[in-house]
Enzyme design. Structure first.
Site, PDB file in Angstrom:
ATOM      1  N   LYS A 132       0.360  -1.434   0.096  1.00  0.00           N
ATOM      2  CA  LYS A 132       0.172  -0.169  -0.046  1.00  0.00           C
ATOM      3  C   LYS A 132       0.673   1.438  -0.180  1.00  0.00           C
ATOM      4  CE  LYS A 132      -2.055  -1.967   3.384  1.00  0.00           C
ATOM      5  NZ  LYS A 132      -3.195  -2.124   4.451  1.00  0.00           N
TER       6      LYS A 132
ATOM      7  N   ASP B 165      -5.866  -6.809   9.683  1.00  0.00           N
ATOM      8  CA  ASP B 165      -6.703  -6.222   9.803  1.00  0.00           C
ATOM      9  C   ASP B 165      -8.437  -7.097   9.097  1.00  0.00           C
ATOM     10  OD1 ASP B 165      -6.225  -6.213   7.188  1.00  0.00           O
ATOM     11  OD2 ASP B 165      -6.951  -3.561   7.417  1.00  0.00           O
TER      12      ASP B 165
HETATM   13  C1  BGC Z   1      -2.105  -6.067   2.718  1.00  0.00           C
HETATM   14  C2  BGC Z   1      -3.151  -6.885   4.130  1.00  0.00           C
HETATM   15  C3  BGC Z   1      -3.677  -5.913   4.367  1.00  0.00           C
HETATM   16  C4  BGC Z   1      -5.097  -5.337   3.172  1.00  0.00           C
HETATM   17  C5  BGC Z   1      -5.791  -4.557   3.530  1.00  0.00           C
HETATM   18  C6  BGC Z   1      -2.404  -5.254   1.842  1.00  0.00           C
HETATM   19  O1  BGC Z   1      -1.885  -4.372   0.671  1.00  0.00           O
HETATM   20  O2  BGC Z   1      -1.623  -6.796   2.977  1.00  0.00           O
HETATM   21  O3  BGC Z   1      -1.757  -7.506   5.425  1.00  0.00           O
HETATM   22  O4  BGC Z   1      -5.045  -6.696   4.669  1.00  0.00           O
HETATM   23  O5  BGC Z   1      -3.421  -4.715   2.740  1.00  0.00           O
HETATM   24  O6  BGC Z   1      -5.011  -3.744   4.320  1.00  0.00           O
END
Ligand code: BGC
Length: 555
Positions: A210, A246
């Site tokens: 992200k 999450d």
């Molecule tokens: C992460 C996950 C997370 C998801 C939603 C992804 O980029 O790797 O761990 O649950 O985003 O937040």
């Protein structure tokens, strides 16, 4: 000479944020018709341009057959991730968590276990903001207070120590604002990135996602980093009892309300899901777990029925090229321009971080390369003012914000799609605030709306295929799916499109229900911290009783 007619302007009486809130309140609950959400709505503007754009964006539409094959490929990827022999080369890692469901005993942390009552803290890191939450668990309900702290790009891309110092600083401010000094505060940490879970309270970050790129955190134990930062900032009695994803927080908090919840889904900045898997299916359990399984062989029968939460990390689906057959040139472009090229390819087609940018790239292609958008010609251009206006508009398209990466935020995509058929007030506002474009015709707006609808519908359909895959794999007669995340929460049609398509893809005998979980990820972390606290208290009581028994038998 007739002046170039100005199209109606958006009325800027409310800020876009307020407007979004308003849209949220009036969110459509009725699913739009198939034609409507594919942009083939009853817009009056069906002309040559519309047909051309419709044709150019068809690659964003996935047929039922394509979705069914995506589901099949994903099922295979899940298997590779679960199995010890293939896990190291699998893209979808299927991380086991230390949350088990073994209802008959308090020894194992069942996600249905009754948590302790009292005050618990939760930290939620993983999206655009960071949150500190205070959850007071009472016998039959709970009370929550939370503060949101913004995360700057400097924090999410700088040294990891700065990020953890900031977290600790926010925590100290929160504790003082809520007069919590002097309390012992068990804490649950929702850390939403792929982690190897070493124990309930210890997790090691495998890789950032992200857009986070903080140095010195990958490969490290995040609980230790957090604890050290807290110690640097305060002498408060805060203990990290649990660290969780999450999706896991969402599953736990929904299961707290509905025991049929077995799947936690996030469609927010990123996307991911966790689900309850039979322990004997999770071949890639931690070495410690294997030992525990063998030592517990006396209850082998129980063990067969025991389940554990598996964090799939499905955002990485397609990283090995398996989804290339349906990725468009815009998907390839987004990936090539990202900080983590070749990674999180499934997430890059779904997550709120990219939905706006994907839509913008399609719009740019249609507007600048194909000149089918925002190029309305005046009837006569001999008027000097009109020619200047036209020149200025062309410049603005090429040099202005439309051509700037990430200038269209996903919240504006939601806003655009919340316009009713043939009304474009929100679309005009979004175009003005995102790109400075104030001359869009009704036809331009209808096309922009169609493009956004195609991008978000594809995202919702991909999530549906993945959820259907898990539901078919779990093969339960009825499953509740706990869901959280901004795409699901703010987009006017995401939820209904997803529910419809999932139903089409799940086998008839398996029913499901989507349960929206407001702030579920943070609440879930507090609940797990509370259960862990109780578990520790009971173990200590048992130890004390045993010691007393020993003393009395000796005397
Ligand atoms: C992460 C996950 C997370 C998801 C939603 C992804 O980029 O790797 O761990 O649950 O985003 O937040």
């Amino acid at each position: 000479m007739a002046a170039l007619a100005d199209p109606p302007r958006a009325v800027l009486t409310t800020s876009s944020h307020e407007r979004l809130e308003q849209q949220l309140a009036n969110r459509y609950h009725e699913p739009p018709s198939e034609a409507q959400y594919l942009g083939l709505s009853t817009h009056t503007i069906f002309d040559e341009n519309y047909a051309k754009v419709e044709q150019q964006t068809r690659c964003l539409m996935l047929s039922h057959k394509q979705l069914a094959s995506i589901e099949l490929i994903l099922e295979n990827e899940f298997k590779r991730g679960l199995h010890r022999d293939t896990n190291s080369v699998a893209d979808i890692k299927m991380y086991p968590t230390h949350i088990r469901d073994k209802p008959q005993t308090y020894k194992i942390l069942g996600h249905f276990a009754e948590p302790d009552e009292g005050k618990f803290l939760a930290l939620d890191l993983g999206g655009t903001n960071f949150r500190v939450i205070l959850v007071e668990l009472l016998t039959d309900n709970f009370h929550m207070e939370n503060e949101v702290y913004s995360l700057t790009q400097k924090l999410t891309t700088g040294p990891g120590s700065d990020l953890f110092d900031y977290i600790a600083d926010c925590l100290v401010k929160f504790v003082s604002k809520h007069n919590l000094q002097g309390h012992r505060l068990p804490l649950g940490f929702t850390f939403s990135f792929p982690c190897e879970q070493e124990s309930l309270s210890h997790a090691r970050l495998v890789t950032w996602t992200k857009g986070f790129t903080c140095s010195g955190v990958e490969g490290e134990n995040v609980t230790e980093l957090l604890t050290a930062a807290i110690k640097r900032h305060t002498d408060l009695d805060i203990e990290v009892m649990a660290v969780l994803n999450d999706t896991v927080g969402t599953l736990v908090s929904c299961a707290y309300q509905n025991r049929e919840c077995r799947l936690g889904l996030i469609v927010g900045t990123g996307t991911n899901a966790c689900y309850m898997e039979r322990v004997n299916e999770v071949h890639r359990m931690h070495p410690g777990d294997d030992e525990q399984q063998e030592n517990n062989s006396h209850d082998a029968h129980d063990h067969l029925h025991e389940t554990t939460v598996v964090n799939t990390e499905w955002g990485a689906f397609g990283d090995n090229g398996t989804l290339d057959f349906m990725r468009t040139k815009w998907d390839f472009e987004i990936d090539a321009a990202s900080a983590d090229v070749g990674k999180q390819l499934f997430e890059k087609m779904i997550g709120g971080l990219h939905i706006g940018e994907l839509s913008r790239r399609v719009i740019v292609d249609i507007a600048i390369n194909m000149k089918l958008l925002f190029h309305q010609q005046p009837k006569q251009t001999s008027c000097l003012a009109d020619s200047e206006k036209l020149f200025h508009r062309r410049q603005l398209l090429i040099e202005g914000k439309l051509n700037q990466k990430y200038s269209l935020q996903s919240k504006y995509v939601s806003l655009i799609e919340s316009d009713p058929v043939d009304r474009f007030e929100n679309t005009r506002l979004a175009l003005l605030e995102s790109f400075g474009i104030d001359w869009a015709s009704d036809q331009d707006c209808a096309l922009v709306k169609m493009i956004c609808a195609r991008v978000t519908t594809r995202a919702a359909h991909l999530v549906s295929a993945a959820v259907a895959c898990l539901l078919n794999k779990m093969a339960r007669p009825h499953t509740v799916v706990g869901v959280d995340g901004s795409m699901f929460r703010y987009h006017p049609h995401f939820r209904s499109i997803m529910a419809k398509k999932t139903k089409e893809l799940v086998r008839d005998q398996f029913r499901f229900q989507l349960m929206f979980s407001e702030d579920g990820s943070g609440k879930g972390a507090a609940i797990v911290a509370a259960v862990a606290s109780k578990q520790r208290r009971i173990s200590m009581e048992m130890l004390r009783n045993k010691q007393l028994e020993n003393i009395s038998s000796c005397s």
